[in-house]
Design an enzyme around this catalytic site. Sequence first.
Site, PDB file in Angstrom:
ATOM      1  N   THR A 112     -16.234  -2.947 -10.184  1.00 34.64           N
ATOM      2  CA  THR A 112     -16.784  -2.474 -10.178  1.00 34.64           C
ATOM      3  C   THR A 112     -18.475  -3.237 -10.523  1.00 34.64           C
ATOM      4  OG1 THR A 112     -17.991  -0.761  -9.606  1.00 34.64           O
ATOM      5  CG2 THR A 112     -16.602  -0.391 -10.858  1.00 34.64           C
ATOM      6  N   LYS A 162     -12.115   1.594 -13.908  1.00 38.96           N
ATOM      7  CA  LYS A 162     -12.556   0.259 -14.400  1.00 38.96           C
ATOM      8  C   LYS A 162     -12.644  -0.351 -15.699  1.00 38.96           C
ATOM      9  CE  LYS A 162     -12.367  -0.346  -9.293  1.00 38.96           C
ATOM     10  NZ  LYS A 162     -11.022  -0.966  -8.520  1.00 38.96           N
ATOM     11  N   VAL A 181     -30.979  11.789   0.384  1.00 40.15           N
ATOM     12  CA  VAL A 181     -31.428  11.389  -1.071  1.00 40.15           C
ATOM     13  C   VAL A 181     -31.164  12.056  -2.167  1.00 40.15           C
ATOM     14  CG1 VAL A 181     -33.308   9.795  -2.555  1.00 40.15           C
ATOM     15  CG2 VAL A 181     -33.049   9.567  -0.005  1.00 40.15           C
ATOM     16  N   ASP A 229       0.542  -1.114   0.222  1.00 45.81           N
ATOM     17  CA  ASP A 229      -0.280   0.042   0.067  1.00 45.81           C
ATOM     18  C   ASP A 229       1.608   1.134   0.234  1.00 45.81           C
ATOM     19  OD1 ASP A 229      -2.033   2.201   0.838  1.00 45.81           O
ATOM     20  OD2 ASP A 229      -3.440   0.577   0.855  1.00 45.81           O
ATOM     21  N   SER A 247     -18.853   7.759 -14.613  1.00 43.39           N
ATOM     22  CA  SER A 247     -17.300   8.653 -14.112  1.00 43.39           C
ATOM     23  C   SER A 247     -15.690   8.452 -14.192  1.00 43.39           C
ATOM     24  CB  SER A 247     -17.162   8.281 -12.131  1.00 43.39           C
ATOM     25  OG  SER A 247     -16.587   7.414 -11.757  1.00 43.39           O
ATOM     26  N   TYR A 295     -14.199   7.543 -12.085  1.00 39.75           N
ATOM     27  CA  TYR A 295     -13.535   6.315 -11.478  1.00 39.75           C
ATOM     28  C   TYR A 295     -13.222   5.289 -12.317  1.00 39.75           C
ATOM     29  CZ  TYR A 295     -14.260   1.824  -8.800  1.00 39.75           C
ATOM     30  OH  TYR A 295     -14.645   1.478  -8.428  1.00 39.75           O
ATOM     31  N   HIS A 296     -15.225   4.970 -12.359  1.00 38.34           N
ATOM     32  CA  HIS A 296     -15.700   3.593 -12.758  1.00 38.34           C
ATOM     33  C   HIS A 296     -15.204   3.086 -14.706  1.00 38.34           C
ATOM     34  CE1 HIS A 296     -19.070   4.615 -10.156  1.00 38.34           C
ATOM     35  NE2 HIS A 296     -19.056   3.513  -9.563  1.00 38.34           N
TER      36      HIS A 296
HETATM   37  P1  NAD Z   1      -9.460   2.134   0.362  1.00 36.00           P
HETATM   38  O1  NAD Z   1      -9.949   3.887  -0.147  1.00 36.00           O
HETATM   39  O2  NAD Z   1     -10.261   2.364   1.713  1.00 36.00           O
HETATM   40  O3  NAD Z   1      -8.671   1.753  -0.132  1.00 36.00           O
HETATM   41  C1  NAD Z   1      -7.502   1.613  -1.372  1.00 36.00           C
HETATM   42  C2  NAD Z   1      -6.314   1.334  -0.841  1.00 36.00           C
HETATM   43  O4  NAD Z   1      -5.593   1.358  -2.314  1.00 36.00           O
HETATM   44  C3  NAD Z   1      -5.648   2.652  -0.132  1.00 36.00           C
HETATM   45  O5  NAD Z   1      -5.536   2.106   0.939  1.00 36.00           O
HETATM   46  C4  NAD Z   1      -4.775   3.060  -0.870  1.00 36.00           C
HETATM   47  O6  NAD Z   1      -3.840   3.911   0.307  1.00 36.00           O
HETATM   48  C5  NAD Z   1      -4.043   1.555  -2.089  1.00 36.00           C
HETATM   49  N1  NAD Z   1      -3.837   2.074  -3.140  1.00 36.00           N
HETATM   50  C6  NAD Z   1      -4.250   3.453  -4.040  1.00 36.00           C
HETATM   51  N2  NAD Z   1      -4.148   3.521  -4.606  1.00 36.00           N
HETATM   52  C7  NAD Z   1      -2.748   2.268  -4.298  1.00 36.00           C
HETATM   53  C8  NAD Z   1      -1.402   2.837  -5.401  1.00 36.00           C
HETATM   54  N3  NAD Z   1      -0.709   2.940  -6.856  1.00 36.00           N
HETATM   55  N4  NAD Z   1       0.062   1.983  -5.257  1.00 36.00           N
HETATM   56  C9  NAD Z   1      -0.428   1.306  -3.630  1.00 36.00           C
HETATM   57  N5  NAD Z   1      -1.397   1.329  -3.082  1.00 36.00           N
HETATM   58  C10 NAD Z   1      -2.625   2.318  -3.491  1.00 36.00           C
HETATM   59  O7  NAD Z   1     -10.718   1.662  -1.062  1.00 36.00           O
HETATM   60  P2  NAD Z   1     -11.939   0.661  -0.331  1.00 36.00           P
HETATM   61  O8  NAD Z   1     -13.111   1.031  -0.121  1.00 36.00           O
HETATM   62  O9  NAD Z   1     -11.544   0.033  -0.031  1.00 36.00           O
HETATM   63  O10 NAD Z   1     -12.051  -0.317  -1.818  1.00 36.00           O
HETATM   64  C11 NAD Z   1     -11.238  -1.741  -2.832  1.00 36.00           C
HETATM   65  C12 NAD Z   1     -11.154  -1.640  -4.065  1.00 36.00           C
HETATM   66  O11 NAD Z   1     -12.529  -2.094  -4.066  1.00 36.00           O
HETATM   67  C13 NAD Z   1     -10.767  -0.896  -4.334  1.00 36.00           C
HETATM   68  O12 NAD Z   1     -10.595  -0.787  -5.529  1.00 36.00           O
HETATM   69  C14 NAD Z   1     -12.653   0.022  -5.028  1.00 36.00           C
HETATM   70  O13 NAD Z   1     -12.976   0.112  -6.323  1.00 36.00           O
HETATM   71  C15 NAD Z   1     -12.718  -1.981  -4.809  1.00 36.00           C
HETATM   72  N6  NAD Z   1     -14.887  -2.040  -4.230  1.00 36.00           N
HETATM   73  C16 NAD Z   1     -14.957  -0.465  -3.633  1.00 36.00           C
HETATM   74  C17 NAD Z   1     -16.469  -0.434  -3.434  1.00 36.00           C
HETATM   75  C18 NAD Z   1     -16.943  -0.406  -2.100  1.00 36.00           C
HETATM   76  O14 NAD Z   1     -17.899  -0.015  -1.595  1.00 36.00           O
HETATM   77  N7  NAD Z   1     -15.756   0.190  -0.636  1.00 36.00           N
HETATM   78  C19 NAD Z   1     -17.106  -0.861  -3.722  1.00 36.00           C
HETATM   79  C20 NAD Z   1     -16.942  -1.658  -5.041  1.00 36.00           C
HETATM   80  C21 NAD Z   1     -15.571  -1.852  -5.479  1.00 36.00           C
HETATM   81  N1  USQ Z   2     -25.928   8.431  -3.185  1.00 37.16           N
HETATM   82  C1  USQ Z   2     -27.309   9.058  -2.321  1.00 37.16           C
HETATM   83  N2  USQ Z   2     -27.120   9.541  -1.421  1.00 37.16           N
HETATM   84  C2  USQ Z   2     -25.597  10.196  -0.622  1.00 37.16           C
HETATM   85  C3  USQ Z   2     -24.682   8.723  -2.259  1.00 37.16           C
HETATM   86  C4  USQ Z   2     -24.681   8.262  -2.863  1.00 37.16           C
HETATM   87  O1  USQ Z   2     -28.200   9.438  -3.343  1.00 37.16           O
HETATM   88  O2  USQ Z   2     -26.056  10.323   0.200  1.00 37.16           O
HETATM   89  C5  USQ Z   2     -26.564   7.140  -4.790  1.00 37.16           C
HETATM   90  C6  USQ Z   2     -25.753   7.830  -5.461  1.00 37.16           C
HETATM   91  O3  USQ Z   2     -26.253   9.154  -6.281  1.00 37.16           O
HETATM   92  C7  USQ Z   2     -26.182   6.666  -5.814  1.00 37.16           C
HETATM   93  C8  USQ Z   2     -25.749   5.740  -5.434  1.00 37.16           C
HETATM   94  O4  USQ Z   2     -26.685   5.875  -3.984  1.00 37.16           O
HETATM   95  O5  USQ Z   2     -27.014   6.261  -7.809  1.00 37.16           O
HETATM   96  C9  USQ Z   2     -25.125   5.057  -5.110  1.00 37.16           C
HETATM   97  O6  USQ Z   2     -23.561   6.089  -5.248  1.00 37.16           O
HETATM   98  P1  USQ Z   2     -21.780   5.526  -3.927  1.00 37.16           P
HETATM   99  O7  USQ Z   2     -21.522   6.500  -3.177  1.00 37.16           O
HETATM  100  O8  USQ Z   2     -22.888   4.572  -2.515  1.00 37.16           O
HETATM  101  O9  USQ Z   2     -21.564   4.948  -5.014  1.00 37.16           O
HETATM  102  P2  USQ Z   2     -20.434   4.672  -6.149  1.00 37.16           P
HETATM  103  O10 USQ Z   2     -20.088   6.064  -5.940  1.00 37.16           O
HETATM  104  O11 USQ Z   2     -21.340   3.929  -6.714  1.00 37.16           O
HETATM  105  O12 USQ Z   2     -19.427   4.125  -5.973  1.00 37.16           O
HETATM  106  C10 USQ Z   2     -18.701   2.823  -4.719  1.00 37.16           C
HETATM  107  C11 USQ Z   2     -17.709   3.035  -4.222  1.00 37.16           C
HETATM  108  C12 USQ Z   2     -17.034   2.369  -5.639  1.00 37.16           C
HETATM  109  C13 USQ Z   2     -17.608   1.171  -6.316  1.00 37.16           C
HETATM  110  C14 USQ Z   2     -19.504   1.511  -6.658  1.00 37.16           C
HETATM  111  C15 USQ Z   2     -20.006   0.392  -6.952  1.00 37.16           C
HETATM  112  O13 USQ Z   2     -17.281   4.122  -3.764  1.00 37.16           O
HETATM  113  O14 USQ Z   2     -15.565   2.460  -5.139  1.00 37.16           O
HETATM  114  O15 USQ Z   2     -16.956   0.936  -7.499  1.00 37.16           O
HETATM  115  O16 USQ Z   2     -19.850   1.919  -4.806  1.00 37.16           O
HETATM  116  S1  USQ Z   2     -21.318   0.492  -7.817  1.00 37.16           S
HETATM  117  O17 USQ Z   2     -21.929   1.102  -7.372  1.00 37.16           O
HETATM  118  O18 USQ Z   2     -21.856  -0.577  -8.221  1.00 37.16           O
HETATM  119  O19 USQ Z   2     -21.145   0.635  -9.265  1.00 37.16           O
END
Ligand code: NAD
Ligand code: USQ
Length: 482
Positions: free
Chosen positions: A233, A274, A343, A120, A268, A270-271
């Site tokens: 994701t 992925k 919401v 990390d 986004s 971000y998405h």
């Molecule tokens: P997070 O931000 O809590 O953790 C990510 C970790 O990766 C951090 O500790 C960060 O320091 C490290 N990192 C980022 N870039 C790096 C790099 N270049 N080299 C080394 N370390 C690096 O995120 P999370 O919520 O634990 O999510 C983890 C993974 O799961 C992500 O890939 C995210 O897209 C995916 N994911 C998360 C969710 C969610 O709801 N949290 C949902 C779907 C997918």
């Molecule tokens: N949303 C609200 N109110 C809020 C927060 C979010 O209505 O206060 C809505 C958003 O507009 C969206 C949905 O809830 O439609 C989900 O948003 P989120 O912020 O909970 O999740 P998202 O941005 O999609 O991202 C999170 C993680 C990301 C992961 C993704 C899975 O941060 O790393 O990839 O969930 S997924 O949603 O299936 O793409």
Amino acid sequence: MAHILSTSCSFKTSTSATPYSKTSNQYSLAHPTGLTFRTSIYSLKKLVSHGKRPLRHLTVCATTLSMSQESQTEPTSGTQDSQNESSKPKRVMVIGGDGYCGWATALHLSNKNYEVAIVDSLVRRLFDHQLGLDSLTPISSIHNRLRCWESLTGKNIQLYIGDICDFEFLSETFKSFEPDSVVHFGEQRSAPYSMIDRSRAVFTQKNNVIGTLNVLFAIKEFNDDCHLVKLGTMGEYGTPNIDIEEGYITITHNGRTDTLPYPKQASSFYHLSKVHDSNNIAFTCKAWGIRATDLNQGVVYGVRTDETEMHEELCNRFDYDGVFGTALNRFCVQAAIGHPLTVYGKGGQTRGYLDIRDTVQCVELAIANPAQHGEFRVFNQFTEQFSVNELASLVTKAGEKLGLDVQTISVPNPRVEAEEHYYNAKHTKLIELGLKPHLLSDSLLDSLLNFSMKFKDRVDKKLIMPDVSWRKIGVKPRTVTT
Ligand code: NAD
Ligand code: USQ
């Protein structure tokens, strides 16, 4: 991008550190905190060659455990029963192991007797500092976390601090740790973060796409038998008006039929990163025979896992702010502090959700049942789907049972997304492998609300309303605080 990168990867050791020989390519540093750090020759060379400039990275392994202690542990999941390779624990590198999903997973796998290393850059902690955010829960430094884990369980998790976008650093970690599997969580994972300004959009795609490409090259170069378990994701698919399949769809077009990657409509930067990752992984599976599993995860909720429960120093992060906080976790914190549930728009946005206890279970299942060489396997990793309105209503009911007065407001949607749409996503493959889901229940909501109330004095109310607009993103660097 300078404001992100200039400090993102620097890590300094005490100058009083005294090196001594450990293995042929490693030295150990006795650190004043009492931790023994092992650093590679490569890192030491960097330390010398950089002179007064800040180090880009340093490979650090936390205190090591004597072999006698290791061999006392009962072999379970991490060890195969068979005669051959048998008693050697499987080695799993958890990239992003200091983050929300990664920390819980690293502990879970270590508890299951996998030999675990965390890689990390700690960049996530830096994002929080830069944006003035903080986890609801107090989280210990990664060094204290690992020291606590070892003192409680006798299990050692190695630590490599550095940026996987730096291939030299990643190569060193691969050569040093020799993983059988890599679980890759190490990305910038917030959609709003990626939409703050141009530099964050560029950073997100660079960090995520190049990091993953480097992991693919490292596997090819150092151990092409290594199984990549990559966190993707559900958001890669978007919200099409047809059922979402697990990775692939069979289509008949003009009389011909083929099974093709399911169409991607990410919403986004971000998405989209992925989606780019998935394409790169799929290509290298074909071209180089890499074995990979893409876990298209839904939104994760919850905070406790069996392992993080063991001590307060092991507590996981819990984001509630408008940049990193995700829907259900945010709603629980909002209910706990008497803030109306936010919401966005009409609230019909439907997504797949899962408990963090299922995240760790799914990853364990993926590792224990690896993909074949050349196979790009895709699992949809969620257990239930909810609309935002449904979540708000569940939290309202659970809050009322605890005596909370929970209100909901409709916030003008800062995102560009469908607010009323069809959503039906398949998610059977992990169940077939043995996933036992923890479905969202009244008791879990109770526990999340109680947890949020316990830490409510740590909430900064200014961080709750969203402040990142998909439409207003521009080139000018922004600081996000209201
Ligand atoms: P997070 O931000 O809590 O953790 C990510 C970790 O990766 C951090 O500790 C960060 O320091 C490290 N990192 C980022 N870039 C790096 C790099 N270049 N080299 C080394 N370390 C690096 O995120 P999370 O919520 O634990 O999510 C983890 C993974 O799961 C992500 O890939 C995210 O897209 C995916 N994911 C998360 C969710 C969610 O709801 N949290 C949902 C779907 C997918
Ligand atoms: N949303 C609200 N109110 C809020 C927060 C979010 O209505 O206060 C809505 C958003 O507009 C969206 C949905 O809830 O439609 C989900 O948003 P989120 O912020 O909970 O999740 P998202 O941005 O999609 O991202 C999170 C993680 C990301 C992961 C993704 C899975 O941060 O790393 O990839 O969930 S997924 O949603 O299936 O793409």
